[in-house]
Design a protein around this motif. Structure first.
Motif, PDB file in Angstrom:
ATOM      1  N   SER A 187      23.581  43.254  86.464  1.00 33.94           N
ATOM      2  CA  SER A 187      23.471  44.091  85.267  1.00 33.94           C
ATOM      3  C   SER A 187      24.220  43.461  84.097  1.00 33.94           C
ATOM      4  O   SER A 187      23.716  43.436  82.963  1.00 33.94           O
ATOM      5  CB  SER A 187      24.022  45.489  85.550  1.00 33.94           C
ATOM      6  OG  SER A 187      23.302  46.112  86.591  1.00 33.94           O
ATOM      7  N   PHE A 188      25.401  42.940  84.359  1.00 38.07           N
ATOM      8  CA  PHE A 188      26.185  42.287  83.298  1.00 38.07           C
ATOM      9  C   PHE A 188      25.443  41.075  82.747  1.00 38.07           C
ATOM     10  O   PHE A 188      25.317  40.906  81.524  1.00 38.07           O
ATOM     11  CB  PHE A 188      27.553  41.878  83.835  1.00 38.07           C
ATOM     12  CG  PHE A 188      28.332  41.013  82.886  1.00 38.07           C
ATOM     13  CD1 PHE A 188      29.011  41.573  81.811  1.00 38.07           C
ATOM     14  CD2 PHE A 188      28.386  39.630  83.061  1.00 38.07           C
ATOM     15  CE1 PHE A 188      29.728  40.771  80.924  1.00 38.07           C
ATOM     16  CE2 PHE A 188      29.095  38.831  82.187  1.00 38.07           C
ATOM     17  CZ  PHE A 188      29.772  39.402  81.103  1.00 38.07           C
TER      18      PHE A 188
ATOM     19  N   CYS B 196      15.254  38.129  82.071  1.00 39.13           N
ATOM     20  CA  CYS B 196      15.262  39.442  81.430  1.00 39.13           C
ATOM     21  C   CYS B 196      14.277  40.442  82.061  1.00 39.13           C
ATOM     22  O   CYS B 196      14.573  41.643  82.103  1.00 39.13           O
ATOM     23  CB  CYS B 196      14.978  39.292  79.937  1.00 39.13           C
ATOM     24  SG  CYS B 196      16.290  38.378  79.051  1.00 39.13           S
ATOM     25  N   PRO B 197      13.095  40.006  82.574  1.00 40.58           N
ATOM     26  CA  PRO B 197      12.198  40.988  83.209  1.00 40.58           C
ATOM     27  C   PRO B 197      12.778  41.659  84.456  1.00 40.58           C
ATOM     28  O   PRO B 197      12.224  42.665  84.916  1.00 40.58           O
ATOM     29  CB  PRO B 197      10.964  40.131  83.572  1.00 40.58           C
ATOM     30  CG  PRO B 197      10.971  39.021  82.595  1.00 40.58           C
ATOM     31  CD  PRO B 197      12.417  38.712  82.381  1.00 40.58           C
TER      32      PRO B 197
ATOM     33  N   PHE C  40      15.061  48.436  87.300  1.00 41.75           N
ATOM     34  CA  PHE C  40      15.798  49.696  87.177  1.00 41.75           C
ATOM     35  C   PHE C  40      14.892  50.858  86.759  1.00 41.75           C
ATOM     36  O   PHE C  40      15.312  52.008  86.801  1.00 41.75           O
ATOM     37  CB  PHE C  40      16.921  49.540  86.144  1.00 41.75           C
ATOM     38  CG  PHE C  40      18.001  48.583  86.558  1.00 41.75           C
ATOM     39  CD1 PHE C  40      19.038  49.001  87.375  1.00 41.75           C
ATOM     40  CD2 PHE C  40      17.982  47.256  86.152  1.00 41.75           C
ATOM     41  CE1 PHE C  40      20.038  48.122  87.765  1.00 41.75           C
ATOM     42  CE2 PHE C  40      18.976  46.371  86.530  1.00 41.75           C
ATOM     43  CZ  PHE C  40      20.005  46.804  87.340  1.00 41.75           C
ATOM     44  N   PHE C  41      13.639  50.560  86.355  1.00 34.54           N
ATOM     45  CA  PHE C  41      12.763  51.611  85.834  1.00 34.54           C
ATOM     46  C   PHE C  41      11.457  51.735  86.610  1.00 34.54           C
ATOM     47  O   PHE C  41      10.560  52.453  86.163  1.00 34.54           O
ATOM     48  CB  PHE C  41      12.441  51.324  84.358  1.00 34.54           C
ATOM     49  CG  PHE C  41      13.654  51.140  83.498  1.00 34.54           C
ATOM     50  CD1 PHE C  41      14.372  52.228  83.041  1.00 34.54           C
ATOM     51  CD2 PHE C  41      14.090  49.867  83.163  1.00 34.54           C
ATOM     52  CE1 PHE C  41      15.496  52.047  82.254  1.00 34.54           C
ATOM     53  CE2 PHE C  41      15.211  49.677  82.370  1.00 34.54           C
ATOM     54  CZ  PHE C  41      15.926  50.778  81.915  1.00 34.54           C
TER      55      PHE C  41
ATOM     56  N   GLU D 112       5.743  48.041  88.863  1.00 37.29           N
ATOM     57  CA  GLU D 112       6.072  47.265  90.055  1.00 37.29           C
ATOM     58  C   GLU D 112       5.304  45.950  90.084  1.00 37.29           C
ATOM     59  O   GLU D 112       5.863  44.896  90.407  1.00 37.29           O
ATOM     60  CB  GLU D 112       5.769  48.091  91.310  1.00 37.29           C
ATOM     61  CG  GLU D 112       6.280  47.452  92.596  1.00 37.29           C
ATOM     62  CD  GLU D 112       6.126  48.363  93.798  1.00 37.29           C
ATOM     63  OE1 GLU D 112       6.477  47.928  94.910  1.00 37.29           O
ATOM     64  OE2 GLU D 112       5.663  49.506  93.627  1.00 37.29           O
ATOM     65  N   ILE D 113       4.014  45.990  89.734  1.00 38.91           N
ATOM     66  CA  ILE D 113       3.209  44.766  89.699  1.00 38.91           C
ATOM     67  C   ILE D 113       3.703  43.834  88.600  1.00 38.91           C
ATOM     68  O   ILE D 113       3.808  42.613  88.792  1.00 38.91           O
ATOM     69  CB  ILE D 113       1.721  45.117  89.497  1.00 38.91           C
ATOM     70  CG1 ILE D 113       1.179  45.839  90.742  1.00 38.91           C
ATOM     71  CG2 ILE D 113       0.907  43.863  89.226  1.00 38.91           C
ATOM     72  CD1 ILE D 113      -0.246  46.332  90.592  1.00 38.91           C
ATOM     73  N   LEU D 114       4.028  44.395  87.426  1.00 38.18           N
ATOM     74  CA  LEU D 114       4.540  43.578  86.321  1.00 38.18           C
ATOM     75  C   LEU D 114       5.878  42.944  86.704  1.00 38.18           C
ATOM     76  O   LEU D 114       6.113  41.752  86.439  1.00 38.18           O
ATOM     77  CB  LEU D 114       4.697  44.445  85.076  1.00 38.18           C
ATOM     78  CG  LEU D 114       5.096  43.728  83.787  1.00 38.18           C
ATOM     79  CD1 LEU D 114       4.034  42.710  83.386  1.00 38.18           C
ATOM     80  CD2 LEU D 114       5.320  44.730  82.658  1.00 38.18           C
TER      81      LEU D 114
END
Length: 501
Positions: free
Chosen positions: A375-376, A425-426, A431-432, A440-442
């Motif tokens: 996360s950091f 970054c992806p 987390f979402f 999930e696929i992305l």
């Protein structure tokens, strides 16, 4: 000496179920017989404790003058037993003895798969095998049930069923035993007789399996494609070392960490049903994956910092490259920091690795040993990327377009935008997800194809690397030149050309 030899017997795993059960019965019988020799006559109380690598023993004896007034509690490393030994002694002329044993490696012999149930479920032993006997006691009839508190040795699945079982010669059965209560770390069993006990978890597949087979196939294919391009990128870096920028060490080590992490992840998930039967192997693989993925994220962090410094000094990038961090220090940062995190995590929570998916266990918040650093790094990388985009926009806007090549600017902008995937970054999408198939696929596609984007940006769109590839191809396969004839040689010398008859 006999108990030491028994530890070697417990490591046998190549025999069939019947042979293993036979060995297990022999080990239990011989151990109980040996332990009974530890009981000594006493007027009050006497206890003996033995602790070995795979066996813990506690023997407690009471005599006619014992002053016990409460239920006796015996405690071993991962188990506890409550037994009314005073009442038993009253039925045996005032004397009685109890032996409590805990076997660490016995599940390799008394396998949970021989626990027969009405439905076909995946059975996993989630406790040590414990055994309780009343040596040198004539009347072994229990006046009150015996309670066992067993510590979980594996993560308990939310969709599972726990059963307190005892060993009946060739199989595990539940007769006379029941589960009183359980939590995330311990379970309390009650039995009306003494025997050899364990806690078995049954995992029932849900009626509508939430795992999409097509998604699993896509996962396998995407990771495999990413591994191919990571291999091509590493091969390119090896062949074109002199044409890479000075600080290519972070990028190369990022490729190595991602390649090893994705390869180990793919192999673990492919052979998961065989690996998780060996809890130690499952835990070790989880720890190695933890290290490799953390190392990859640290290299993403270093790459983001170097990219920021390069864009900040865009006008004089060639003269500033040597001011970057030395690659030797980068190696220390990229591998020692993740290794330290994994070592400290394993030291603080030794049983934190080895979930049902051979990954980090979610109980005790141990998963934050991975999510915390990630996360950091992701937050820092995202902030740096936004600064890089703003800096690049300002820098390019101030350049004289008459002296700039529009094609090079477009390529630079495109390569910078792709860096959002290379910098990880992806992974923020994880987390979402929350059950969303699209996210999930992305998430799966972008993060499995980091190697593909690295190959595109640093190999395909690298002008110097393309020239080097052309030279290599020219050397291996030179262009075809037709053989020179005598007539052609004479013509070049000015000699008259011979006319055909």
């Amino acid at each position: 000496m006999v108990l030491n030899a028994q530890e070697q017997l417990l490591k046998i795993e190549t025999l069939g179920t019947d042979e293993l059960a036979s060995y297990g019965n022999t080990v239990l019988t011989r151990t109980e017989k040996l332990v009974s020799k530890l009981v000594k006559p006493t007027e009050t109380t006497d206890s003996v404790n033995i602790s070995m690598n795979s066996l813990d023993v506690q023997v407690f004896a009471v005599g006619p003058k014992a002053s016990l007034k409460e239920i006796l509690q015996l405690s071993l490393n991962n188990a506890q037993m409550d037994i009314d030994l005073i009442q038993i002694s009253m039925n045996n002329n005032g004397s009685a003895a109890v032996a409590f044993m805990s076997f660490t490696n016995m599940p390799s012999m008394l396998q949970p798969s021989v626990f027969k149930t009405a439905t076909n479920t995946l059975k996993t032993m989630v406790s040590n095998v414990v055994s309780a006997t009343l040596p040198k006691t004539t009347n072994i009839q229990l006046t009150t049930p015996v309670n066992f508190t067993l510590k979980h040795t594996a993560e308990i699945s939310p969709n599972s069923v726990l059963s307190c079982v005892y060993w009946n010669k060739t199989e595990w059965v539940v007769d006379g035993c029941s589960l009183l209560q359980t939590n995330s770390s311990h379970s309390l069993c009650s039995c009306v007789h003494l025997s050899t006990f364990a806690l078995i978890m049954q995992t029932n597949p849900p009626k509508g399996d939430d795992r999409d087979p097509l998604l699993d196939l896509l996962n396998t294919l995407a990771v495999a494609v990413g591994l191919v391009f990571l291999s091509l990128a590493l091969l390119t870096f090896a062949l074109c070392r002199q044409h890479l920028r000075v600080n290519a060490a972070p990028l190369i080590n990022l490729c190595i960490s991602l390649f090893l992490a994705h390869l180990l992840f793919l192999l673990t998930q492919t052979f998961l049903q065989y690996i998780r039967t060996n809890q130690l192997l499952c835990a070790v693989l989880a720890g190695v994956l933890h290290f490799l993925f953390l190392s990859a994220f640290v290299w993403m962090f270093i790459e983001a910092v170097l990219l920021f410094l390069s864009v900040k000094n865009l006008k004089k990038i060639r003269s500033k490259q040597k001011e970057m961090l030395a690659w030797k220090y980068l190696l220390v940062i990229g591998y020692v920091i993740p290794l330290t995190v994994v070592g400290v995590s394993a030291g603080l929570v030794p049983d934190g690795y080895g979930s049902q998916q051979c990954w980090i266990k979610t109980d005790k918040n141990f998963v934050w040993s991975f999510l915390g650093p990630v996360s950091f790094i992701l937050t820092f990388n995202l902030i740096l990327f936004i600064i890089i985009i703003l800096t690049l926009r300002t820098t390019l806007a101030g350049r004289n377009t008459e002296h700039s090549k529009i094609k090079e600017i477009k390529t630079l902008v495109f390569k910078t935008l792709i860096q959002i995937v290379i910098l990880g970054c992806p992974w923020i999408l994880g987390f979402f997800v929350n059950g969303s198939k699209v996210l999930e696929i992305l998430f799966l596609f972008l993060n499995s194809q980091q190697g593909t984007f690295i190959f595109l940006v640093h190999c395909v769109f690298n002008h110097e690397v393309r020239l080097q590839y052309r030279k290599c191809l020219t050397t291996l396969c030179p262009p075809f030149k037709p053989p020179t004839t005598t007539d052609d040689q004479n013509r070049r010398k000015g000699a008259p050309r011979l006319q055909p008859l």
